[in-house]
Design a protein around this motif. Structure first.
Motif, PDB file in Angstrom:
ATOM      1  N   VAL A 149       0.856  -1.018  -0.102  1.00 24.65           N
ATOM      2  CA  VAL A 149       0.076  -0.005   0.185  1.00 24.65           C
ATOM      3  C   VAL A 149       0.950   1.006   0.051  1.00 24.65           C
ATOM      4  N   LEU A 150       1.977   1.305   0.844  1.00 26.75           N
ATOM      5  CA  LEU A 150       2.767   2.496   0.734  1.00 26.75           C
ATOM      6  C   LEU A 150       3.569   2.520  -0.493  1.00 26.75           C
ATOM      7  N   VAL A 209       0.772   4.268  -2.688  1.00 24.42           N
ATOM      8  CA  VAL A 209       0.647   5.520  -2.282  1.00 24.42           C
ATOM      9  C   VAL A 209       1.482   6.523  -2.921  1.00 24.42           C
ATOM     10  N   ALA A 238       0.956   6.596  -6.735  1.00 26.23           N
ATOM     11  CA  ALA A 238      -0.068   7.871  -6.858  1.00 26.23           C
ATOM     12  C   ALA A 238       0.360   9.173  -6.687  1.00 26.23           C
ATOM     13  N   PRO A 257      -5.116   3.008  -5.208  1.00 24.84           N
ATOM     14  CA  PRO A 257      -4.895   4.495  -5.256  1.00 24.84           C
ATOM     15  C   PRO A 257      -4.421   4.876  -6.594  1.00 24.84           C
ATOM     16  N   ARG A 308      -5.808   7.660  -9.086  1.00 29.80           N
ATOM     17  CA  ARG A 308      -5.020   8.933  -9.630  1.00 29.80           C
ATOM     18  C   ARG A 308      -5.107   9.142 -11.088  1.00 29.80           C
ATOM     19  N   SER A 348       1.250  11.813  -0.428  1.00 25.47           N
ATOM     20  CA  SER A 348       1.438  10.393  -0.019  1.00 25.47           C
ATOM     21  C   SER A 348       1.063  10.421   1.211  1.00 25.47           C
ATOM     22  N   GLU A 391      -2.781  10.351   1.239  1.00 25.94           N
ATOM     23  CA  GLU A 391      -3.465   9.595   0.390  1.00 25.94           C
ATOM     24  C   GLU A 391      -3.210   7.907   1.284  1.00 25.94           C
ATOM     25  N   PHE A 392      -2.393   7.972   2.012  1.00 22.19           N
ATOM     26  CA  PHE A 392      -1.993   6.846   2.916  1.00 22.19           C
ATOM     27  C   PHE A 392      -3.186   6.839   4.007  1.00 22.19           C
ATOM     28  N   ASP A 446      -6.205   8.067   3.573  1.00 22.51           N
ATOM     29  CA  ASP A 446      -7.430   7.784   2.897  1.00 22.51           C
ATOM     30  C   ASP A 446      -7.627   6.328   2.799  1.00 22.51           C
ATOM     31  N   VAL A 447      -6.338   5.657   2.257  1.00 24.88           N
ATOM     32  CA  VAL A 447      -6.460   4.525   1.878  1.00 24.88           C
ATOM     33  C   VAL A 447      -6.703   3.446   3.071  1.00 24.88           C
TER      34      VAL A 447
END
Lengths: 332, 270
Positions: A59-60, A63, A66, A109, A113, A209, A212-213, A215-216
């Motif tokens: 995920v990181l 992110v 994105a 993500p 984007r 980032s 976004e992190f 958020d996700v």
């Protein structure tokens, strides 16, 4: 004066760090007695955390990518990259996804984007479907899981690719707009990011980032909770007993793939353990459906795309995988 | 100077995530969550969290000029007007994100055992259709293991060879009939598995505990107390085969067994 303010921020940061490390060391004594809790709850917690720990690195990375797309790739560049011809665009999006090593949670993500930058929704879907399904790690792990048998890995890859093309084509016919939620449809910046200088853009990308992190992450966590719940409290054996025959067993394996929400890099080993119960077609259903759609990434998609779009997409994916697999069953 | 509590909270959460993962690696508890082969991934993640924390710290305080400068503010993502519209939804989001930190720091960890094995995919024999062509498709590595196993007077299964050996016994049980074997694992029995015979098994963790599955060998013993046993045991016996549900299934005729403590590394990793 400015110097003072900068120092203040640094001091605040160091205080937080000290607090965290104090907490880490103190924690040995804070850990509660295991006798206080039912074992099923502890197993639930272990599975929940392990899903998260496994998913977080990916995920990181997602992110960060994105963030890079947001600030370093302009809409014009993306438009030039995607072929005008729709058939070519479908093929291209699935191919790029196949080459791109991603997992189903890290890719949401990125797709969000791309779509908010003007990539057509169907191309985003193509990328979303093949990204986790087809990549070197997945092929290798499938090869190993099925006793060094290349047949299953090849079938997974080729059939999966064909099914992904089919789904992408349908999506391109049905949906025209970008289908993002209002809140997610934010090129929030009211100006072109290309007007910024490099260091400011880098800074903006990093801040982006972080946001976004957050958020996700909340949706990832809800998804992981649900998947861990299913894994702890619902017996796979009970699902297996639901029915026999290719039609039933394929449906069951697809349902299982959806609920378990395994990472596509590891699901082949679980799939392989059902070999003595079900025909190959059903196992393929498990292997192809799982990376395209599961509980964890449904929650994440619902956060980004419109409700109606996600439901229709789920329907298209389910029907396509099911239909095509049963169609090719006599030839496998 | 303007203080942003929300940005401060984000910074704290990032630092806690980093601290949580570092602590798991430091204490070795990470092994009860993921396959150590993939430990590097989560180590990198903990470092990325720390880096993100340092980036985030700079957003906690804003100077007045920065707060007024709308362009700068946008880049920083402070966008006050957007965040404050849905305070409740926002708060629930933070509660969700803190949840794994709370359970991770405060709840004790447990290893999966017999109770969890019931809910999972269980492997104790290979299917008939596969035994037919298994000799052609298995690579040279498996052949080497077969030879190595046949040459040994007593098979003793440990942490390192558990998967290879049980795999070989399951795919070609007829080769090992009469062979003596020592193995350890947790014992469990379920009506749906192997006609309710007790089984000696271990969890295989491919990637993370969520994909753990069970593999093992069915036991047969005249000693009735074995069936009441829960937890880890060490078994000494002889391999035999039986027909079960139309399949050739390897068994261990138990000669001797005793209960043992759960090992520090209960899982095996492929």
């Amino acid at each position: 004066m400015k110097r003072v303010k900068q120092n203040l921020a640094e001091v605040a940061g160091i205080l937080v760090l000290v607090f965290v490390f104090y907490f880490m060391i103190l924690n040995e004594r804070l850990m509660m007695e295991s006798l206080l809790f039912p074992t099923s709850l502890l197993a639930f917690n272990t599975i929940f955390l392990s899903i998260l720990i496994e998913a977080l690195p990916f995920v990181l990375v997602g992110v960060f990518i994105a963030g890079i797309i947001q600030f370093f790739v302009s809409e014009e560049q993306l438009k030039r990259f995607i072929p005008r011809n729709r058939v070519m665009a479908i093929l291209m999006s699935c191919l790029v996804g196949a080459l791109f090593p991603a997992c189903e949670c890290g890719i949401v993500p990125i797709v969000r984007r791309l779509v908010s930058k003007g990539v057509p929704i169907f191309a985003g879907v193509g990328f979303l479907l093949t990204g986790p399904l087809i990549n070197p790690i997945v092929i290798f792990s499938t090869y190993v899981a099925f006793g060094q048998d290349l047949k299953m890995a090849l079938q997974r890859m080729i059939l999966g690719f064909i099914i992904a093309l089919f789904i992408t084509a349908i999506v391109s016919l049905i949906f025209k707009r970008n289908q993002l939620k209002k809140s997610a449809n934010s090129n929030q910046l009211g100006y072109s990011s290309s007007s910024l200088n490099l260091s400011l853009r880098l800074k903006a990308m990093l801040f982006h980032s972080v946001d976004e992190f957050f958020d996700v992450a909340k949706f990832l966590i809800i998804g992981a909770l649900l998947a861990a719940f299913v894994q702890t409290f619902i017996s796979t054996q009970a699902m297996v007993d639901l029915g026999e025959g290719v039609v039933y067993s394929t449906a069951i394996m697809m349902g299982l793939a959806y609920l378990l929400s395994l990472c596509s890099e590891a699901d082949a080993f679980i799939g392989a353990s059902f070999r003595h119960l079900f025909p190959e077609t059903s196992i393929l259903g498990f292997l192809i459906y799982g990376p395209m759609l599961d509980l964890k990434n449904t929650i994440m998609m619902l956060a980004v795309f419109k409700f109606r779009f996600v439901i229709v997409l789920m329907l298209i994916i389910t029907v396509s995988v099911f239909g095509i697999l049963l169609g090719v069953h006599p030839f496998l | 100077m303007i203080f942003h509590p929300q940005q401060a909270l984000k910074a704290l959460i990032l630092a806690l995530f980093s601290g949580f993962i570092i602590r798991l690696h430091h204490t070795g508890e990470i092994n009860s969550f993921i396959n150590p082969q993939y430990a590097a991934f989560s180590q990198v993640a903990s470092i990325i969290f720390l880096v993100l924390f340092f980036i985030q710290v700079t957003r906690i305080f804003l100077t007045e000029e920065q707060a007024v400068d709308h362009q700068y503010c946008n880049i920083l993502g402070c966008s006050h007007d957007i965040e404050d519209t849905k305070p409740l939804k926002n708060r629930i989001g933070y509660v969700m994100i803190c949840l794994p930190l709370v359970t991770g720091f405060f709840l004790p960890y447990s290893e999966l055992g017999a109770a969890e094995a019931m809910n999972r995919a269980i492997c104790y024999s290979s299917s008939e259709t596969n035994t037919g062509h298994s000799h052609e498709t298995l690579g040279t590595k498996s052949d080497d293991i077969m030879k190595e196993m046949i040459d040994q007077p007593i098979l003793s299964l440990d942490h390192s060879n558990f998967i290879d050996y049980t795999n070989a016994i399951q795919t070609s049980p007829e080769l090992f009939v009469g062979k003596r074997i020592n193995m350890e694992g947790f014992i469990f029995s379920d009506k749906a598995v192997a006609n309710g015979h007790p089984m000696l098994a271990r969890f295989i963790v491919t990637h993370c505990v969520a994909d753990a599955h069970v593999t093992g060998v069915v036991l047969s013993s005249s000693d009735k107390s074995l069936e009441r046993e829960k937890g880890w045991i060490s078994v000494r016996g002889i391999i035999d085969v039986h027909q079960l549900e139309g399949q050739l299934v390897p068994f261990i005729h138990v000669q001797q067994w005793n209960s043992i403590d759960e090992p520090t590394e209960p899982y095996v990793y492929p």
